[in-house]
Design an enzyme around this catalytic site. Structure first.
Site, short mmCIF file in Angstrom:
data_model
loop_
_atom_site.label_atom_id
_atom_site.label_comp_id
_atom_site.label_asym_id
_atom_site.label_seq_id
_atom_site.Cartn_x
_atom_site.Cartn_y
_atom_site.Cartn_z
N CYS A 127 -3.03 -3.26 17.48
CA CYS A 127 -3.78 -3.88 18.54
C CYS A 127 -5.15 -4.72 17.88
O CYS A 127 -5.77 -4.48 17.05
CB CYS A 127 -4.58 -3.10 19.59
SG CYS A 127 -3.27 -2.25 20.44
N ARG A 141 -2.01 -7.68 13.82
CA ARG A 141 -2.26 -6.27 14.18
C ARG A 141 -1.38 -5.68 15.16
O ARG A 141 -1.60 -4.51 15.57
CB ARG A 141 -3.74 -6.27 14.71
CG ARG A 141 -4.65 -6.81 13.53
CD ARG A 141 -6.09 -6.47 13.94
NE ARG A 141 -6.32 -5.07 14.39
CZ ARG A 141 -6.94 -4.31 13.75
NH1 ARG A 141 -6.97 -4.60 12.15
NH2 ARG A 141 -7.22 -3.25 13.74
N TRP A 168 -0.13 -3.55 20.38
CA TRP A 168 0.95 -2.98 19.77
C TRP A 168 1.24 -1.75 20.55
O TRP A 168 0.04 -0.81 20.24
CB TRP A 168 0.51 -2.68 18.11
CG TRP A 168 1.63 -2.02 17.33
CD1 TRP A 168 2.36 -2.64 16.69
CD2 TRP A 168 1.93 -0.58 17.04
NE1 TRP A 168 3.11 -1.67 15.86
CE2 TRP A 168 2.71 -0.41 16.10
CE3 TRP A 168 0.97 0.67 17.42
CZ2 TRP A 168 3.12 0.87 15.60
CZ3 TRP A 168 1.27 1.87 17.16
CH2 TRP A 168 2.39 2.00 16.20
N ASN A 202 -8.79 -0.80 21.46
CA ASN A 202 -7.91 -0.52 20.39
C ASN A 202 -8.05 0.93 19.86
O ASN A 202 -9.36 1.54 19.93
CB ASN A 202 -8.30 -1.53 19.18
CG ASN A 202 -7.40 -0.89 17.91
OD1 ASN A 202 -6.29 -0.47 17.74
ND2 ASN A 202 -8.08 -1.12 16.66
N GLY A 203 -7.00 1.74 19.79
CA GLY A 203 -7.04 3.23 19.49
C GLY A 203 -6.21 4.07 20.42
O GLY A 203 -5.45 3.56 21.23
N GLU A 214 8.95 0.64 -3.92
CA GLU A 214 8.12 -0.30 -2.99
C GLU A 214 9.19 -1.49 -2.86
O GLU A 214 9.29 -2.17 -1.77
CB GLU A 214 7.17 -0.89 -3.83
CG GLU A 214 6.49 -1.99 -3.39
CD GLU A 214 5.75 -1.99 -2.11
OE1 GLU A 214 5.85 -0.76 -1.55
OE2 GLU A 214 5.39 -2.96 -1.32
N LYS A 229 9.72 -3.00 0.97
CA LYS A 229 9.71 -4.31 1.17
C LYS A 229 11.22 -5.10 1.79
O LYS A 229 10.85 -5.74 2.82
CB LYS A 229 9.34 -5.07 0.02
CG LYS A 229 8.16 -6.20 -0.03
CD LYS A 229 7.09 -5.85 0.03
CE LYS A 229 6.45 -4.78 1.14
NZ LYS A 229 4.99 -4.32 0.85
N GLU A 241 11.70 -3.41 5.34
CA GLU A 241 10.73 -3.81 6.60
C GLU A 241 10.88 -5.31 7.07
O GLU A 241 10.50 -5.43 8.23
CB GLU A 241 9.29 -3.57 6.49
CG GLU A 241 8.59 -4.48 5.26
CD GLU A 241 7.02 -3.89 5.04
OE1 GLU A 241 6.72 -3.97 3.93
OE2 GLU A 241 6.53 -3.46 6.22
N HIS A 270 22.84 13.49 -6.96
CA HIS A 270 22.34 14.74 -6.07
C HIS A 270 22.77 14.42 -4.90
O HIS A 270 22.24 15.22 -3.81
CB HIS A 270 21.19 15.24 -6.46
CG HIS A 270 20.99 15.39 -7.99
ND1 HIS A 270 21.78 16.58 -8.59
CD2 HIS A 270 20.18 14.79 -8.89
CE1 HIS A 270 21.33 16.34 -9.81
NE2 HIS A 270 20.70 15.58 -9.92
N LYS A 273 0.15 -4.47 11.21
CA LYS A 273 -0.27 -4.56 9.58
C LYS A 273 -1.56 -3.15 9.50
O LYS A 273 -1.37 -2.57 8.27
CB LYS A 273 -1.26 -5.71 9.31
CG LYS A 273 -1.95 -5.95 8.16
CD LYS A 273 -1.50 -6.95 7.18
CE LYS A 273 -1.56 -6.87 5.82
NZ LYS A 273 -0.63 -6.66 4.96
C1 F6R Z 1 4.40 -2.44 4.01
C2 F6R Z 1 2.96 -1.96 4.28
C3 F6R Z 1 2.34 -0.64 4.99
C4 F6R Z 1 1.16 -0.27 4.39
C5 F6R Z 1 0.48 0.95 4.86
C6 F6R Z 1 -0.76 1.33 4.52
O1 F6R Z 1 4.40 -3.70 3.51
O2 F6R Z 1 1.99 -2.82 4.45
O3 F6R Z 1 3.31 0.28 4.27
O4 F6R Z 1 1.00 -0.20 3.14
O5 F6R Z 1 0.55 1.00 6.53
O6 F6R Z 1 -1.63 0.32 4.67
P1 F6R Z 1 -3.29 0.46 3.98
O7 F6R Z 1 -2.95 -0.02 2.65
O8 F6R Z 1 -4.08 -0.55 4.76
O9 F6R Z 1 -3.78 1.77 4.37
#
Ligand code: F6R
Length: 590
Positions: A2, A27, A71, A97-98, A463, A467, A470, A486, A585
């Site tokens: 949000c 967001r 969101w 937001n929250g 990682e 990527k 997602e 395994h 994000k």
């Molecule tokens: C993946 C991504 C998320 C963030 C996670 C933590 O691309 O962006 O997995 O890494 O939500 O976010 P931060 O680093 O802001 O705590």
């Protein structure tokens, strides 16, 4: 998670708000809404979907308003559940937001008193609580929030008084100070077009803003807060000709590395590591991509300094009781606002641990919880998938490892020299991305894939898979290369390609054996290795070569190549790259 905005000044409020919401869309992007004060009434526009335009005639010349991009938490995305929410009389508009944890019992009480609700959200109760309280808008808001449990950033307007009242508790909120105009927002990119002077509000703060100024109270007591200059420019928050923010941000990596190094290194590494004095171990807590940076950090720091390092999912940290009073607990969070990470750090602090934060955002919540802060210098990241901020975290962790190491000065200087060459090597990957594009066309045809790596290449595989899943929506799992046999072997075959991250160190030969095992089960193999690795071509179907670097920097170069792979695969599939479905994000709820 949000985005919220408020504006009071001389411009057309709805235009400022829509501009700001578009910059906050990372967001949350399932629905949006705007409310402005027009004479003695509120005008509202709310709708499902990405932020669009509002006809000027709808909102005319109003210069006071609020907005929200959602969101969904309570109630599915719909026009009715979109914010702003109103009281019974449509005289008070609230964006939030929250999460209000006690909203159900408050809602029941309000309903018994005759309040009628139209949405499924927790937010709507705030408007009704304000309505129920008498006195000025400020006092009514203050009384309303005093009964709330949970996290909130709330912004309120009413046609009865020309002002904005905004409060913060465990959800981000900044005040933007312009010339004759003021803003509140969840994050700075929202308002950079208008001002770079901001006040980072703190938990318990309520700010009342009028045309002539603002007053901040913390739990009812007047406080002064510093106005700080945001070191980011508007250009940092624009696509600047790139098709997507993600691609732009990957291309910013060389500069990000240069700046993160410049922030902490001159002739030698100047990073202050007094936080590590007398500690028995380091405990990293983080989520998602930041967790993967932490795992890379574990490998490097243990190897270089001999200090034991644990890595914990922040969201699980509070459910076990390992003693931590002699630990340095390190929160890695690019946004500095991730609720799971913040809660883990608060608990650790309560149990006597020293806290270090590694973050990209000045004034973010994590900087208030931490005793020490290391800033990465990646600039704002708008694409939901973390790319350049991950690389900046890896650079910062390499610097910590090197500083904590007992290496002789000459060795350290060699590493610093190597680090300074990284931007050039990354540019080479970016210039020679054709092979990656070619492979992405092949991978886009699959529904499942595995990423594997050993040692320091294992978190790179994790990682890479995150990527890929997602942004391309292809199911991708990261595994230690030795672990496939395994269980996951059962999934191998022609329809499950395996992406191998391989480094020419002590893990090399055994990883080659793992590749042979995978090939024997008919999976196509795509390797990411370095340019001096000629052997690998004999074993795999496709090999992408990255420039040769010292092995501790291999995760950095390999990750950039894997980010490009995910990007181009998602592009072939026509996915919404910067705003993947269901994600946001900055995850400010636990
Ligand atoms: C993946 C991504 C998320 C963030 C996670 C933590 O691309 O962006 O997995 O890494 O939500 O976010 P931060 O680093 O802001 O705590």
């Amino acid at each position: 998670m949000c985005g919220i905005v408020g504006y009071i000044g001389y411009r057309k409020a709805h235009m400022v708000i829509i501009n700001a919401l578009k910059r906050l869309e990372y967001r949350g992007y399932d629905s949006w809404g705007v409310a402005v004060v027009q004479g003695n009434k509120l005008d509202i526009h709310k709708q499902v979907g990405a932020i669009g335009e509002i006809e000027s005639q709808e909102f005319g010349e109003a210069t006071l308003g609020i907005g929200h991009t959602r969101w969904a938490t309570h109630g599915k995305p719909s026009d009715v559940n979109a914010h702003p929410h109103l009281d019974c009389n449509g005289n008070i508009a609230v964006v939030h937001n929250g999460i209000i944890e006690n909203y159900l019992s408050l809602k029941n009480d309000l309903m018994k008193e005759g309040h009628k609700f139209v949405s499924e959200t927790d937010t709507e109760i705030i408007a009704h609580l304000i309505e129920k309280n008498n006195g000025s808008l400020e006092n009514a808001v203050f009384s309303a929030i005093s009964v709330l449990k949970g996290s909130y950033a709330v912004v309120v307007i009413s046609p009865d008084e020309r002002k904005i009242v905004a409060c913060r508790n465990k959800s981000p909120l900044i005040l933007g100070v312009g010339d004759g105009e003021f803003f509140v927002a969840s994050d700075t990119p929202a308002i950079l077009e208008y001002t770079n002077r901001v006040v980072y509000l703190e938990d318990g703060d309520t700010v009342v803003i009028t045309d002539s100024g603002y007053e901040i109270k913390n739990n009812g007591i007047k406080v002064e807060r510093m106005v700080e200059l945001v070191p980011w420019s508007l250009d940092d928050a624009e696509k600047s000709g790139y098709e997507h923010f993600m691609l732009k941000e990957i291309h910013e990596t060389p500069r990000v590395i240069e700046e993160t190094i410049a922030g902490h290194v001159s002739d030698t590494i100047e990073l202050d590591v007094s936080f590590a004095a007398g500690i028995s171990e380091l405990v990293f807590v983080a989520c998602g991509t930041s967790l993967h940076a932490a795992i890379v950090g574990k490998y490097i720091i243990e190897e270089m300094s001999g200090i034991p390092v644990r890595v914990e999912y922040a969201s699980e940290f509070n459910y076990h009781t390992t003693p931590i009073s002699r630990s340095l607990v390190v929160g890695i969070t690019q946004s500095g606002e991730t609720a799971d990470t913040l809660e883990a750090l608060r608990k650790a602090k309560g149990n006597g641990a020293r806290i270090l934060a590694i973050t990209n955002v000045l004034g973010s919540s994590v900087t208030r919880v931490a005793d020490y802060v290391i800033y990465t210098r990646a600039g704002p990241e708008i694409g939901v998938a973390a790319t350049k901020t991950f690389i900046a975290q890896l650079v910062a962790l390499c610097l910590v490892a090197l500083k904590l190491s007992m290496l002789p000065r000459s060795e350290l200087e060699r590493f610093i020299l190597e680090m300074r060459l990284l931007p050039e090597k990354i540019r080479k990957i970016l210039d020679e991305k054709e092979k990656i594009k070619e492979i992405s066309e092949i991978l886009a045809e699959f529904d499942n894939m595995m990423y594997i790596g050993r040692g320091i290449a294992f978190p790179v595989a994790l990682e890479g898979a995150l990527k890929m899943k997602e942004i391309s929506y292809i199911h991708a799992e990261g595994y230690p290369a030795g672990e496939l046999k395994h269980g996951p072997f059962a999934l191998l075959g022609e329809k499950t390609p395996v992406i191998v991250c391989i480094i020419r160190d002590e893990t090399y030969d055994i990883t080659l054996s793992n590749i042979k095992e995978v090939k024997a089960r008919d999976s196509p193999v795509f390797a990411f290795s370095d340019e001096k690795d000629r052997e690998i071509d004999k074993y795999v179907d496709y090999a992408v070569k990255t420039p040769e670097v010292d092995r501790i920097f291999a995760p950095i170069v390999l990750s950039v190549a894997l980010q490009l792979l995910a990007y181009y695969t998602a592009r072939v599939k026509g996915c919404e790259i910067d705003k993947p479905r269901h994600l946001a994000k900055s995850v400010t709820v636990e």
